[in-house]
Design a protein around this motif. Sequence first.
Motif, PDB file in Angstrom:
ATOM      1  N   TYR A 107       0.903  -1.257   0.177  1.00  0.00           N
ATOM      2  CA  TYR A 107      -0.408   0.499  -0.060  1.00  0.00           C
ATOM      3  C   TYR A 107       0.659   1.200   0.025  1.00  0.00           C
ATOM      4  O   TYR A 107       1.160   2.046  -0.358  1.00  0.00           O
ATOM      5  CB  TYR A 107      -0.701   0.220   1.357  1.00  0.00           C
ATOM      6  N   LYS A 108       1.933   0.928   0.853  1.00  0.00           N
ATOM      7  CA  LYS A 108       2.288   2.606   1.035  1.00  0.00           C
ATOM      8  C   LYS A 108       3.364   2.844   0.024  1.00  0.00           C
ATOM      9  O   LYS A 108       4.091   4.170  -0.536  1.00  0.00           O
ATOM     10  CB  LYS A 108       3.439   2.203   2.384  1.00  0.00           C
ATOM     11  N   CYS A 109       4.357   1.490  -0.530  1.00  0.00           N
ATOM     12  CA  CYS A 109       5.586   1.843  -1.752  1.00  0.00           C
ATOM     13  C   CYS A 109       5.448   1.129  -2.672  1.00  0.00           C
ATOM     14  O   CYS A 109       4.558  -0.404  -2.419  1.00  0.00           O
ATOM     15  CB  CYS A 109       6.549   1.322  -0.952  1.00  0.00           C
ATOM     16  N   SER A 110       5.651   1.463  -3.695  1.00  0.00           N
ATOM     17  CA  SER A 110       6.061   1.374  -4.897  1.00  0.00           C
ATOM     18  C   SER A 110       6.989  -0.452  -5.055  1.00  0.00           C
ATOM     19  O   SER A 110       7.722  -0.476  -4.076  1.00  0.00           O
ATOM     20  CB  SER A 110       6.330   2.043  -6.370  1.00  0.00           C
ATOM     21  N   TYR A 111       6.840  -0.455  -6.060  1.00  0.00           N
ATOM     22  CA  TYR A 111       7.648  -2.573  -6.551  1.00  0.00           C
ATOM     23  C   TYR A 111       8.563  -1.596  -6.910  1.00  0.00           C
ATOM     24  O   TYR A 111       9.796  -1.940  -6.002  1.00  0.00           O
ATOM     25  CB  TYR A 111       7.065  -2.306  -7.707  1.00  0.00           C
ATOM     26  N   GLU A 112       9.151  -0.431  -7.308  1.00  0.00           N
ATOM     27  CA  GLU A 112      11.084   0.387  -6.974  1.00  0.00           C
ATOM     28  C   GLU A 112      11.673   0.586  -5.917  1.00  0.00           C
ATOM     29  O   GLU A 112      12.546   0.482  -5.606  1.00  0.00           O
ATOM     30  CB  GLU A 112      10.787   1.061  -8.392  1.00  0.00           C
ATOM     31  N   LEU A 143      11.509 -12.281   0.792  1.00  0.00           N
ATOM     32  CA  LEU A 143      11.327 -10.359   0.186  1.00  0.00           C
ATOM     33  C   LEU A 143      11.431 -10.496  -1.547  1.00  0.00           C
ATOM     34  O   LEU A 143      10.845 -10.245  -2.018  1.00  0.00           O
ATOM     35  CB  LEU A 143      12.446  -9.909   1.213  1.00  0.00           C
ATOM     36  N   GLU A 144      12.569 -11.487  -1.343  1.00  0.00           N
ATOM     37  CA  GLU A 144      12.387 -12.220  -3.188  1.00  0.00           C
ATOM     38  C   GLU A 144      11.550 -12.819  -4.081  1.00  0.00           C
ATOM     39  O   GLU A 144      10.702 -12.398  -4.392  1.00  0.00           O
ATOM     40  CB  GLU A 144      14.128 -13.135  -3.576  1.00  0.00           C
ATOM     41  N   SER A 145      10.926 -13.607  -2.851  1.00  0.00           N
ATOM     42  CA  SER A 145       9.308 -14.269  -3.630  1.00  0.00           C
ATOM     43  C   SER A 145       8.325 -13.722  -3.207  1.00  0.00           C
ATOM     44  O   SER A 145       7.070 -12.901  -4.906  1.00  0.00           O
ATOM     45  CB  SER A 145       9.261 -15.297  -2.424  1.00  0.00           C
ATOM     46  N   TYR A 146       8.504 -12.018  -1.988  1.00  0.00           N
ATOM     47  CA  TYR A 146       7.100 -11.167  -2.404  1.00  0.00           C
ATOM     48  C   TYR A 146       7.304 -10.274  -3.518  1.00  0.00           C
ATOM     49  O   TYR A 146       6.295 -10.254  -4.308  1.00  0.00           O
ATOM     50  CB  TYR A 146       7.215 -10.495  -0.878  1.00  0.00           C
ATOM     51  N   LEU A 147       8.945 -10.228  -3.802  1.00  0.00           N
ATOM     52  CA  LEU A 147       8.955  -8.982  -4.977  1.00  0.00           C
ATOM     53  C   LEU A 147       8.236 -10.061  -6.559  1.00  0.00           C
ATOM     54  O   LEU A 147       7.907  -9.601  -7.208  1.00  0.00           O
ATOM     55  CB  LEU A 147      10.194  -8.791  -5.393  1.00  0.00           C
ATOM     56  N   ASP A 148       9.225 -11.452  -6.529  1.00  0.00           N
ATOM     57  CA  ASP A 148       8.292 -11.998  -7.420  1.00  0.00           C
ATOM     58  C   ASP A 148       6.979 -12.127  -7.896  1.00  0.00           C
ATOM     59  O   ASP A 148       6.234 -11.291  -9.105  1.00  0.00           O
ATOM     60  CB  ASP A 148       8.630 -13.131  -7.682  1.00  0.00           C
ATOM     61  N   LEU A 149       7.101 -12.552  -6.827  1.00  0.00           N
ATOM     62  CA  LEU A 149       4.771 -12.575  -6.460  1.00  0.00           C
ATOM     63  C   LEU A 149       4.073 -10.878  -7.145  1.00  0.00           C
ATOM     64  O   LEU A 149       3.166 -10.891  -7.712  1.00  0.00           O
ATOM     65  CB  LEU A 149       4.618 -12.915  -5.108  1.00  0.00           C
ATOM     66  N   GLU A 188       1.457  -7.283 -10.546  1.00  0.00           N
ATOM     67  CA  GLU A 188       0.736  -5.930 -11.283  1.00  0.00           C
ATOM     68  C   GLU A 188       1.521  -6.082 -12.358  1.00  0.00           C
ATOM     69  O   GLU A 188       0.073  -5.470 -13.508  1.00  0.00           O
ATOM     70  CB  GLU A 188       2.088  -5.262 -10.546  1.00  0.00           C
ATOM     71  N   GLU A 189       1.424  -6.906 -13.169  1.00  0.00           N
ATOM     72  CA  GLU A 189       1.726  -6.905 -14.549  1.00  0.00           C
ATOM     73  C   GLU A 189       0.729  -7.180 -15.405  1.00  0.00           C
ATOM     74  O   GLU A 189       0.432  -7.481 -16.204  1.00  0.00           O
ATOM     75  CB  GLU A 189       2.631  -7.902 -15.475  1.00  0.00           C
ATOM     76  N   ASN A 190      -0.830  -8.608 -14.876  1.00  0.00           N
ATOM     77  CA  ASN A 190      -1.428  -8.747 -14.206  1.00  0.00           C
ATOM     78  C   ASN A 190      -2.268  -7.080 -15.124  1.00  0.00           C
ATOM     79  O   ASN A 190      -3.473  -7.297 -15.348  1.00  0.00           O
ATOM     80  CB  ASN A 190      -1.894 -10.119 -13.949  1.00  0.00           C
ATOM     81  N   VAL A 191      -2.864  -6.847 -14.058  1.00  0.00           N
ATOM     82  CA  VAL A 191      -3.462  -5.831 -13.242  1.00  0.00           C
ATOM     83  C   VAL A 191      -2.904  -4.554 -14.496  1.00  0.00           C
ATOM     84  O   VAL A 191      -4.595  -4.292 -15.134  1.00  0.00           O
ATOM     85  CB  VAL A 191      -3.666  -5.701 -11.780  1.00  0.00           C
ATOM     86  N   LEU A 192      -1.984  -4.179 -15.132  1.00  0.00           N
ATOM     87  CA  LEU A 192      -1.730  -3.514 -15.645  1.00  0.00           C
ATOM     88  C   LEU A 192      -2.129  -3.268 -17.019  1.00  0.00           C
ATOM     89  O   LEU A 192      -2.682  -2.535 -17.813  1.00  0.00           O
ATOM     90  CB  LEU A 192      -0.641  -3.397 -16.315  1.00  0.00           C
ATOM     91  N   GLU A 193      -2.860  -5.093 -17.135  1.00  0.00           N
ATOM     92  CA  GLU A 193      -3.489  -5.616 -19.017  1.00  0.00           C
ATOM     93  C   GLU A 193      -4.830  -4.473 -18.278  1.00  0.00           C
ATOM     94  O   GLU A 193      -5.478  -5.329 -19.590  1.00  0.00           O
ATOM     95  CB  GLU A 193      -3.711  -7.302 -18.816  1.00  0.00           C
ATOM     96  N   PHE A 194      -4.994  -4.713 -17.491  1.00  0.00           N
ATOM     97  CA  PHE A 194      -6.964  -3.827 -17.304  1.00  0.00           C
ATOM     98  C   PHE A 194      -6.888  -2.507 -17.070  1.00  0.00           C
ATOM     99  O   PHE A 194      -7.806  -2.302 -17.432  1.00  0.00           O
ATOM    100  CB  PHE A 194      -7.758  -4.961 -16.083  1.00  0.00           C
ATOM    101  N   THR A 195      -6.196  -2.029 -16.384  1.00  0.00           N
ATOM    102  CA  THR A 195      -5.597  -0.618 -16.135  1.00  0.00           C
ATOM    103  C   THR A 195      -5.134   0.129 -16.916  1.00  0.00           C
ATOM    104  O   THR A 195      -5.235   1.258 -17.381  1.00  0.00           O
ATOM    105  CB  THR A 195      -4.844  -0.394 -15.013  1.00  0.00           C
ATOM    106  N   GLU A 196      -3.775  -0.150 -17.876  1.00  0.00           N
ATOM    107  CA  GLU A 196      -3.392   0.965 -18.782  1.00  0.00           C
ATOM    108  C   GLU A 196      -3.720   0.248 -20.114  1.00  0.00           C
ATOM    109  O   GLU A 196      -4.211  -1.162 -20.212  1.00  0.00           O
ATOM    110  CB  GLU A 196      -2.262   0.286 -18.705  1.00  0.00           C
ATOM    111  N   PRO A 197      -3.129   1.187 -21.546  1.00  0.00           N
ATOM    112  CA  PRO A 197      -4.114   0.703 -22.540  1.00  0.00           C
ATOM    113  C   PRO A 197      -2.460  -0.455 -23.219  1.00  0.00           C
ATOM    114  O   PRO A 197      -2.061  -0.680 -22.683  1.00  0.00           O
ATOM    115  CB  PRO A 197      -3.424   1.709 -23.016  1.00  0.00           C
ATOM    116  N   THR A 198      -3.782  -1.461 -23.980  1.00  0.00           N
ATOM    117  CA  THR A 198      -3.288  -2.405 -24.845  1.00  0.00           C
ATOM    118  C   THR A 198      -1.647  -1.920 -25.077  1.00  0.00           C
ATOM    119  O   THR A 198      -0.774  -3.374 -25.182  1.00  0.00           O
ATOM    120  CB  THR A 198      -4.279  -2.797 -25.516  1.00  0.00           C
ATOM    121  N   SER A 199      -0.673  -0.961 -25.530  1.00  0.00           N
ATOM    122  CA  SER A 199       0.100  -0.605 -25.985  1.00  0.00           C
ATOM    123  C   SER A 199       0.229   0.706 -25.808  1.00  0.00           C
ATOM    124  O   SER A 199      -0.520   1.510 -25.667  1.00  0.00           O
ATOM    125  CB  SER A 199      -0.135  -1.117 -27.996  1.00  0.00           C
TER     126      SER A 199
END
Length: 280
Positions: free
Chosen positions: A96-101, A144-150, A155-166
């Motif tokens: 909630y508080k921090c981004s992936y980066e 932590l590595e497992s959390y980052l991978d998950l 986020e990749e799957n969510v971006l398919e629905f929230t961002e334009p297709t290209s």
Amino acid sequence: MSPIVLRSRICSHKCSSKIINRRAFSSGVDSSSSIPSKETVIASQSILSDQSPVPHPPPAPETFPPASGGKIWSFLKYGLLGAVTGTVGYAGYLSYKCSYEEVDQKAKALRAAASYAPSEDSSAIDKYRGLLYSAAMTVPAKALESYLDLRRLVEENVLEFTEPTSDKLLPDLHPQEQHVFTLVLDLNETLLYTDWKRERGWRTFKRPGVDAFLEHLAKFYEIVVYSDQMNMYVDPVCERLDPNHCIRYRLSRGDTKYQNGKHYRDLSKLNRNPAKILYT
């Protein structure tokens, strides 16, 4: 002598009769007092019959002191439950508080601690401490590595629905059309309008003069229909709306940006110069 003997016998007979009478009287009194009356016996029996027997409480079950193994297992169980709950809560807070980066940047120190290698010049105690610290940090680093991978996968799957297709929704312009402006039109409430009545339900109508409007503007602009409706609705409607193919491109809901429960048209992904885009 005979009168004296007779008198003594008479006296002895009277004394004996008095003694007998006294014994009989005393025996009568004792017998009457020793035998209880019938009423007293009946009353005592009725009192005893009215009193219901008091039930005795059941014996308390025997309690044995708990075994020491049960305490250890309970401690381990609650400790593991607390550790899992804390880990899940901290992961939710990071999400909630921090981004992936940001999380990846903070995880670098933990990765370095897990891969710690003591130098050859250090003493045996320092090497032992370094190895112990590295072993202790290995499990959190792996978690932590497992959390980052998950999180990256989610986020990749969510971006398919929230961002334009290209990132480039439109192909590149022809070199001879670089000066042409792009006119972006909405489908509903611009080229069409929808009406509802109780007798017939929903009906969709073309705006008055929409055919002449499209034919005239197609000579000067690159016309693009950008709608937040599904493509299964946009494509057949545009086929009937524009039989002369004045509309060059059609963009539907999959090409929009979903944010805060609404679909927004992202003009920055049109692959056109923003200074030459007109949106209506």
